[in-house]
Design a protein around this motif. Structure first.
Motif, PDB file in Angstrom:
ATOM      1  N   GLN A 199      -1.248   2.584   2.430  1.00  0.00           N
ATOM      2  CA  GLN A 199      -0.191   1.872   1.330  1.00  0.00           C
ATOM      3  C   GLN A 199       0.741   1.018   1.843  1.00  0.00           C
ATOM      4  O   GLN A 199       1.834   1.466   2.187  1.00  0.00           O
ATOM      5  CB  GLN A 199       0.400   3.361   0.359  1.00  0.00           C
ATOM      6  N   LEU A 200       0.473  -0.285   1.977  1.00  0.00           N
ATOM      7  CA  LEU A 200       1.129  -1.080   2.787  1.00  0.00           C
ATOM      8  C   LEU A 200       2.365  -1.344   2.278  1.00  0.00           C
ATOM      9  O   LEU A 200       3.618  -1.529   2.766  1.00  0.00           O
ATOM     10  CB  LEU A 200       0.469  -2.533   3.053  1.00  0.00           C
ATOM     11  N   GLU A 201       2.539  -1.693   0.820  1.00  0.00           N
ATOM     12  CA  GLU A 201       3.761  -1.948   0.186  1.00  0.00           C
ATOM     13  C   GLU A 201       4.561  -0.630   0.272  1.00  0.00           C
ATOM     14  O   GLU A 201       5.955  -0.756   0.514  1.00  0.00           O
ATOM     15  CB  GLU A 201       3.507  -2.165  -1.242  1.00  0.00           C
ATOM     16  N   VAL A 202       4.215   0.531   0.316  1.00  0.00           N
ATOM     17  CA  VAL A 202       5.118   1.685   0.491  1.00  0.00           C
ATOM     18  C   VAL A 202       5.517   1.934   1.947  1.00  0.00           C
ATOM     19  O   VAL A 202       6.667   2.045   2.190  1.00  0.00           O
ATOM     20  CB  VAL A 202       4.188   2.821   0.120  1.00  0.00           C
ATOM     21  N   LYS A 204       6.279  -0.594   3.893  1.00  0.00           N
ATOM     22  CA  LYS A 204       7.051  -1.966   4.309  1.00  0.00           C
ATOM     23  C   LYS A 204       8.372  -1.193   3.495  1.00  0.00           C
ATOM     24  O   LYS A 204       9.448  -1.374   4.181  1.00  0.00           O
ATOM     25  CB  LYS A 204       6.678  -2.920   3.457  1.00  0.00           C
ATOM     26  N   GLN A 205       8.269  -0.589   2.150  1.00  0.00           N
ATOM     27  CA  GLN A 205       9.713  -0.118   1.787  1.00  0.00           C
ATOM     28  C   GLN A 205      10.229   1.039   2.420  1.00  0.00           C
ATOM     29  O   GLN A 205      11.567   1.051   2.566  1.00  0.00           O
ATOM     30  CB  GLN A 205       9.098   0.551   0.324  1.00  0.00           C
ATOM     31  N   LYS A 212       6.548  -9.367   7.294  1.00  0.00           N
ATOM     32  CA  LYS A 212       5.835 -10.274   6.394  1.00  0.00           C
ATOM     33  C   LYS A 212       4.786 -11.382   7.240  1.00  0.00           C
ATOM     34  O   LYS A 212       5.393 -11.943   8.137  1.00  0.00           O
ATOM     35  CB  LYS A 212       6.952 -11.048   5.620  1.00  0.00           C
TER      36      LYS A 212
END
Length: 242
Positions: A199-202, A204-205, A212
């Motif tokens: 889950q790449l967005e998670v 990053k968060q 990026k």
């Protein structure tokens, strides 16, 4: 300012070289000055300096040596005002200061600083500077939840393995603490077991990686000898991608 958890290493190395090597400018001179009233660097004093490595909780091996040494060598300590917060943070980082705050700040109404205060404060700094919890707190890219997850995962392994935590920063081929990465990744729900995808967005968060625009194609295809090794290899790939 160089970080000084190596104080005792410097002392012992200096002793072993018969005073010919000082790791910082004037260090040998300062050590000599601080032990002069005890007869200088005699064999007995050398043995007592060696025992500083044990950092006894109850007593200082050579009374007032730490206060003298800090006053002579560094600008984050003054024998009148004690430890300077700005100086300590600059030299060792805010997490170390916060972890040792109760030892570094003088007791109410107890100015000037004492030999015991200097010893206990620096004792705490040297213990906490490389403590994994302190290292985790100093990672600005991690979310509070990620820091808590990592600390929880360290609690699940034997403390003898904690000394290997700093090796993660070197991104070695083999994971320094087996299954540690899988542990915090699972706690943060960063990997979807059903789809076998990150889950790449998670990520990053919570962890600040991947960067990026990083070229991460193929990271999810890497594999190791078992699931823990696979988590580590894939996560390291995402973390190092540019």
């Amino acid at each position: 300012m160089q970080r000084r958890s190596g104080l005792l290493v410097a002392i012992c190395l200096w002793i072993s070289m018969n005073g010919s090597l000082a790791l910082l400018e004037h260090e040998g001179e300062s050590i000599n000055k601080c032990i002069k009233k005890y007869g200088g660097l005699t064999p007995e004093i050398g043995e007592r300096l060696e025992r500083f490595k044990e950092w006894s909780e109850g007593y200082e091996e050579i009374p007032c040596f730490t206060q003298c040494y800090l006053t002579e060598m560094f600008n984050f300590y003054n024998n009148q005002t004690g430890f300077d917060k700005v100086g300590v943070v600059r030299a060792f980082g805010s997490p170390v200061y916060e972890a040792c705050r109760s030892k570094l700040e003088p007791k109410w109404g107890s100015s000037p600083s004492s030999c015991q205060h200097a010893y206990e404060g620096f004792h705490c700094i040297t213990n906490m500077e490389s403590h994994p919890f302190t290292l985790i707190d100093g990672m600005s890219s991690l979310s509070p939840a990620a820091k808590d997850a990592m600390k929880d995962c360290l609690q699940e392994v034997h403390q003898d393995e904690w000394s290997s935590f700093a090796a993660f920063a070197l991104n070695p081929v083999n994971e320094p603490i087996p299954c540690f990465t899988r542990c915090f990744v699972d706690k943060l729900r960063i990997f979807d077991e059903r789809t076998r995808r990150w889950q790449l967005e998670v990520m990053k968060q919570e962890l600040g990686v991947p960067a990026k625009g990083a070229r991460i194609w193929g990271c999810h295809r890497q594999s190791g000898r078992d699931r823990c090794a696979t988590y580590y290899k894939q996560f390291t790939c995402y973390a190092l991608a540019v």
